[in-house]
Design a protein around this motif. Structure first.
Motif, PDB file in Angstrom:
ATOM      1  N   GLU A   1       0.835  -1.200   0.000  1.00 31.14           N
ATOM      2  CA  GLU A   1       0.000   0.000   0.000  1.00 31.14           C
ATOM      3  C   GLU A   1       0.874   1.256   0.000  1.00 31.14           C
ATOM      4  OE1 GLU A   1      -3.872   1.752   2.374  1.00 31.14           O
ATOM      5  OE2 GLU A   1      -2.346   0.644   3.489  1.00 31.14           O
ATOM      6  N   LYS A   2       1.952   1.248   0.741  1.00 27.54           N
ATOM      7  CA  LYS A   2       2.853   2.393   0.784  1.00 27.54           C
ATOM      8  C   LYS A   2       3.466   2.659  -0.584  1.00 27.54           C
ATOM      9  CE  LYS A   2       6.922   4.202   3.196  1.00 27.54           C
ATOM     10  NZ  LYS A   2       7.957   3.930   4.233  1.00 27.54           N
ATOM     11  N   ARG A   3       3.838   1.597  -1.292  1.00 28.70           N
ATOM     12  CA  ARG A   3       4.396   1.761  -2.633  1.00 28.70           C
ATOM     13  C   ARG A   3       3.363   2.360  -3.573  1.00 28.70           C
ATOM     14  NH1 ARG A   3       8.876   2.900  -4.229  1.00 28.70           N
ATOM     15  NH2 ARG A   3       9.825   1.201  -3.018  1.00 28.70           N
TER      16      ARG A   3
ATOM     17  N   LEU B   1       0.958   7.352  -6.404  1.00 24.90           N
ATOM     18  CA  LEU B   1      -0.101   8.350  -6.533  1.00 24.90           C
ATOM     19  C   LEU B   1       0.398   9.751  -6.228  1.00 24.90           C
ATOM     20  CD1 LEU B   1      -3.321   6.730  -5.001  1.00 24.90           C
ATOM     21  CD2 LEU B   1      -2.503   6.684  -7.367  1.00 24.90           C
ATOM     22  N   ASP B   2       1.345   9.872  -5.304  1.00 23.93           N
ATOM     23  CA  ASP B   2       1.863  11.181  -4.906  1.00 23.93           C
ATOM     24  C   ASP B   2       2.918  11.740  -5.869  1.00 23.93           C
ATOM     25  OD1 ASP B   2       0.269  11.325  -2.676  1.00 23.93           O
ATOM     26  OD2 ASP B   2       1.783  10.548  -1.302  1.00 23.93           O
ATOM     27  N   ALA B   3       3.339  10.924  -6.820  1.00 24.71           N
ATOM     28  CA  ALA B   3       4.460  11.311  -7.681  1.00 24.71           C
ATOM     29  C   ALA B   3       4.074  12.415  -8.658  1.00 24.71           C
ATOM     30  CB  ALA B   3       4.962  10.093  -8.457  1.00 24.71           C
ATOM     31  N   ASP B   4       4.983  13.376  -8.820  1.00 23.20           N
ATOM     32  CA  ASP B   4       4.824  14.347  -9.894  1.00 23.20           C
ATOM     33  C   ASP B   4       5.537  13.808 -11.126  1.00 23.20           C
ATOM     34  OD1 ASP B   4       7.555  14.705  -9.448  1.00 23.20           O
ATOM     35  OD2 ASP B   4       7.296  16.613  -8.393  1.00 23.20           O
ATOM     36  N   GLU B   5       5.647  14.621 -12.169  1.00 21.71           N
ATOM     37  CA  GLU B   5       6.254  14.129 -13.411  1.00 21.71           C
ATOM     38  C   GLU B   5       7.700  13.697 -13.198  1.00 21.71           C
ATOM     39  OE1 GLU B   5       5.689  16.637 -16.867  1.00 21.71           O
ATOM     40  OE2 GLU B   5       3.801  17.377 -16.047  1.00 21.71           O
ATOM     41  N   ALA B   6       8.434  14.410 -12.349  1.00 27.82           N
ATOM     42  CA  ALA B   6       9.839  14.070 -12.137  1.00 27.82           C
ATOM     43  C   ALA B   6       9.986  12.753 -11.384  1.00 27.82           C
ATOM     44  CB  ALA B   6      10.537  15.193 -11.372  1.00 27.82           C
ATOM     45  N   GLN B   7       9.087  12.490 -10.452  1.00 26.80           N
ATOM     46  CA  GLN B   7       9.174  11.283  -9.628  1.00 26.80           C
ATOM     47  C   GLN B   7       8.498  10.079 -10.264  1.00 26.80           C
ATOM     48  OE1 GLN B   7       6.986  13.052  -6.459  1.00 26.80           O
ATOM     49  NE2 GLN B   7       8.808  13.826  -5.384  1.00 26.80           N
ATOM     50  N   PHE B   8       7.601  10.330 -11.207  1.00 23.28           N
ATOM     51  CA  PHE B   8       6.753   9.268 -11.757  1.00 23.28           C
ATOM     52  C   PHE B   8       7.539   8.115 -12.384  1.00 23.28           C
ATOM     53  CE2 PHE B   8       4.050   7.581 -15.235  1.00 23.28           C
ATOM     54  CZ  PHE B   8       2.998   7.090 -14.471  1.00 23.28           C
ATOM     55  N   PRO B   9       8.581   8.359 -13.208  1.00 23.63           N
ATOM     56  CA  PRO B   9       9.296   7.227 -13.804  1.00 23.63           C
ATOM     57  C   PRO B   9       9.867   6.255 -12.775  1.00 23.63           C
ATOM     58  CG  PRO B   9       9.840   9.230 -14.976  1.00 23.63           C
ATOM     59  CD  PRO B   9       9.063   9.641 -13.757  1.00 23.63           C
ATOM     60  N   TYR B  10      10.492   6.778 -11.730  1.00 19.61           N
ATOM     61  CA  TYR B  10      11.062   5.906 -10.704  1.00 19.61           C
ATOM     62  C   TYR B  10       9.968   5.134  -9.977  1.00 19.61           C
ATOM     63  CZ  TYR B  10      13.136   4.414  -6.301  1.00 19.61           C
ATOM     64  OH  TYR B  10      13.516   3.671  -5.220  1.00 19.61           O
ATOM     65  N   GLN B  11       8.910   5.829  -9.577  1.00 15.80           N
ATOM     66  CA  GLN B  11       7.855   5.169  -8.821  1.00 15.80           C
ATOM     67  C   GLN B  11       7.124   4.132  -9.668  1.00 15.80           C
ATOM     68  OE1 GLN B  11       7.512   5.352  -5.696  1.00 15.80           O
ATOM     69  NE2 GLN B  11       8.734   7.171  -5.211  1.00 15.80           N
TER      70      GLN B  11
ATOM     71  N   SER C   1      -1.407   4.783 -21.967  1.00 14.56           N
ATOM     72  CA  SER C   1      -2.383   5.874 -22.051  1.00 14.56           C
ATOM     73  C   SER C   1      -2.419   6.678 -20.762  1.00 14.56           C
ATOM     74  CB  SER C   1      -3.771   5.286 -22.354  1.00 14.56           C
ATOM     75  OG  SER C   1      -4.750   6.308 -22.380  1.00 14.56           O
ATOM     76  N   ASP C   2      -2.405   5.980 -19.624  1.00 19.96           N
ATOM     77  CA  ASP C   2      -2.435   6.675 -18.340  1.00 19.96           C
ATOM     78  C   ASP C   2      -1.123   7.420 -18.076  1.00 19.96           C
ATOM     79  OD1 ASP C   2      -4.994   5.822 -17.846  1.00 19.96           O
ATOM     80  OD2 ASP C   2      -4.413   4.183 -16.516  1.00 19.96           O
ATOM     81  N   ALA C   3       0.004   6.793 -18.424  1.00 21.08           N
ATOM     82  CA  ALA C   3       1.303   7.445 -18.213  1.00 21.08           C
ATOM     83  C   ALA C   3       1.411   8.710 -19.060  1.00 21.08           C
ATOM     84  CB  ALA C   3       2.439   6.480 -18.551  1.00 21.08           C
ATOM     85  N   ARG C   4       0.921   8.647 -20.281  1.00 19.12           N
ATOM     86  CA  ARG C   4       0.947   9.819 -21.141  1.00 19.12           C
ATOM     87  C   ARG C   4       0.137  10.965 -20.536  1.00 19.12           C
ATOM     88  NH1 ARG C   4      -2.237  10.527 -26.891  1.00 19.12           N
ATOM     89  NH2 ARG C   4      -1.146  12.403 -27.600  1.00 19.12           N
ATOM     90  N   ALA C   5      -1.043  10.621 -20.019  1.00 13.76           N
ATOM     91  CA  ALA C   5      -1.921  11.644 -19.470  1.00 13.76           C
ATOM     92  C   ALA C   5      -1.415  12.201 -18.142  1.00 13.76           C
ATOM     93  CB  ALA C   5      -3.323  11.067 -19.288  1.00 13.76           C
ATOM     94  N   TRP C   6      -0.435  11.527 -17.514  1.00  8.86           N
ATOM     95  CA  TRP C   6       0.109  12.010 -16.243  1.00  8.86           C
ATOM     96  C   TRP C   6       0.720  13.401 -16.390  1.00  8.86           C
ATOM     97  CZ3 TRP C   6      -0.944   8.902 -12.155  1.00  8.86           C
ATOM     98  CH2 TRP C   6      -0.367   9.213 -10.922  1.00  8.86           C
TER      99      TRP C   6
ATOM    100  N   ARG D   1      -4.091  13.867 -14.526  1.00  6.06           N
ATOM    101  CA  ARG D   1      -3.377  13.145 -13.470  1.00  6.06           C
ATOM    102  C   ARG D   1      -4.275  12.936 -12.258  1.00  6.06           C
ATOM    103  NH1 ARG D   1       1.314  15.796 -13.629  1.00  6.06           N
ATOM    104  NH2 ARG D   1       0.824  17.347 -12.047  1.00  6.06           N
ATOM    105  N   GLU D   2      -5.042  13.953 -11.879  1.00  2.00           N
ATOM    106  CA  GLU D   2      -5.950  13.813 -10.743  1.00  2.00           C
ATOM    107  C   GLU D   2      -7.028  12.773 -11.029  1.00  2.00           C
ATOM    108  OE1 GLU D   2      -5.714  15.038  -7.666  1.00  2.00           O
ATOM    109  OE2 GLU D   2      -3.747  15.699  -8.389  1.00  2.00           O
ATOM    110  N   ALA D   3      -7.534  12.755 -12.264  1.00  2.00           N
ATOM    111  CA  ALA D   3      -8.564  11.772 -12.622  1.00  2.00           C
ATOM    112  C   ALA D   3      -8.009  10.356 -12.552  1.00  2.00           C
ATOM    113  CB  ALA D   3      -9.098  12.070 -14.022  1.00  2.00           C
ATOM    114  N   ILE D   4      -6.776  10.173 -13.015  1.00  2.00           N
ATOM    115  CA  ILE D   4      -6.153   8.847 -12.967  1.00  2.00           C
ATOM    116  C   ILE D   4      -5.908   8.436 -11.527  1.00  2.00           C
ATOM    117  CG2 ILE D   4      -4.088   7.520 -13.570  1.00  2.00           C
ATOM    118  CD1 ILE D   4      -3.877   9.369 -16.057  1.00  2.00           C
ATOM    119  N   ARG D   5      -5.411   9.353 -10.705  1.00  2.00           N
ATOM    120  CA  ARG D   5      -5.191   9.047  -9.291  1.00  2.00           C
ATOM    121  C   ARG D   5      -6.482   8.565  -8.629  1.00  2.00           C
ATOM    122  NH1 ARG D   5      -1.599  14.463  -8.110  1.00  2.00           N
ATOM    123  NH2 ARG D   5       0.483  13.503  -8.184  1.00  2.00           N
TER     124      ARG D   5
END
Length: 209
Positions: free
Chosen positions: A125-127, A132-142, A164-169, A175-179
């Protein structure tokens, strides 16, 4: 700022992109895995060819998302034992009939299933919450951490939907809708083993194609 239109119900171009990736030889998949951290002008030429063929209008964050998810595909998928290119079940079904699976696949549902199967392990759950909390800079790693976690339990995402979801991030509203959708799917899957009878049509805005 212009608002991107809603995405099509079918992901023909994304599906065709992964169909192309599924026919790469073992050596090229290995090169793609290694190339995930390279600068754009150092990335494999064959990936550029597939992007130009299937996703020609994807630029900026959309192009980076395609690089990212393609490298994760190469990390997880392997050619078949006889050396011929491999395909995932999702890719085969979607390529044969893009309308065959009306439900929208979700990384949240995949992780929720894993969370349930692990008796709600807190680290899973933490992962998920870190993603979900990741911004564009953090998203690839997470995202890489999450896909690796799923792969360890032999769970593969639906690659066209993930792309499709990664692109829309890259779009704050999208991004909020995907979260929200991923969170709902995660906790719904974690509480019930039953398959949802239906999924709502996707509402994530995308960039123009």
């Amino acid at each position: 700022m212009t608002q991107a239109p809603a995405p099509p119900a079918r992901l023909e171009r994304e599906t065709a992109f992964f169909e192309g990736l599924s026919h790469l030889e073992r050596g090229r998949l290995a090169e793609l895995r290694r190339g995930a951290s390279l600068e754009p002008d150092q990335r494999p030429y064959f990936l550029e060819r597939l992007l130009l063929e299937h996703l020609p209008n994807w630029q900026g964050w959309a192009r980076e998302a395609a690089y990212l998810v393609a490298s994760l595909y190469a990390l997880v998928e392997r050619p078949s034992a006889d050396g011929t290119p491999g395909e995932t079940e999702d890719t085969q079904d979607a390529a044969a009939n893009p309308a065959a699976c009306p439900r929208r696949a979700s990384l949240g549902r995949d992780l929720g299933k894993l969370y349930r199967d692990q008796d709600e392990r807190p680290s899973t759950e933490k992962r998920f919450l870190s993603l979900l909390d990741a911004d564009e800079a953090q998203f690839p790693y997470q995202l890489r951490q999450v896909v690796t976690l799923l792969n360890a339990s032999d769970i593969r995402p639906s690659w066209p939907h993930l792309l499709s979801d990664a692109r829309a991030w890259g779009h704050p509203d999208a991004r909020e809708a995907i979260r929200d959708r991923w969170a709902q799917d995660f906790y719904r899957a974690s509480k019930s083993a039953a398959t949802d009878p239906a999924d709502p049509a996707p509402t994530t805005p995308e960039e123009p194609r």
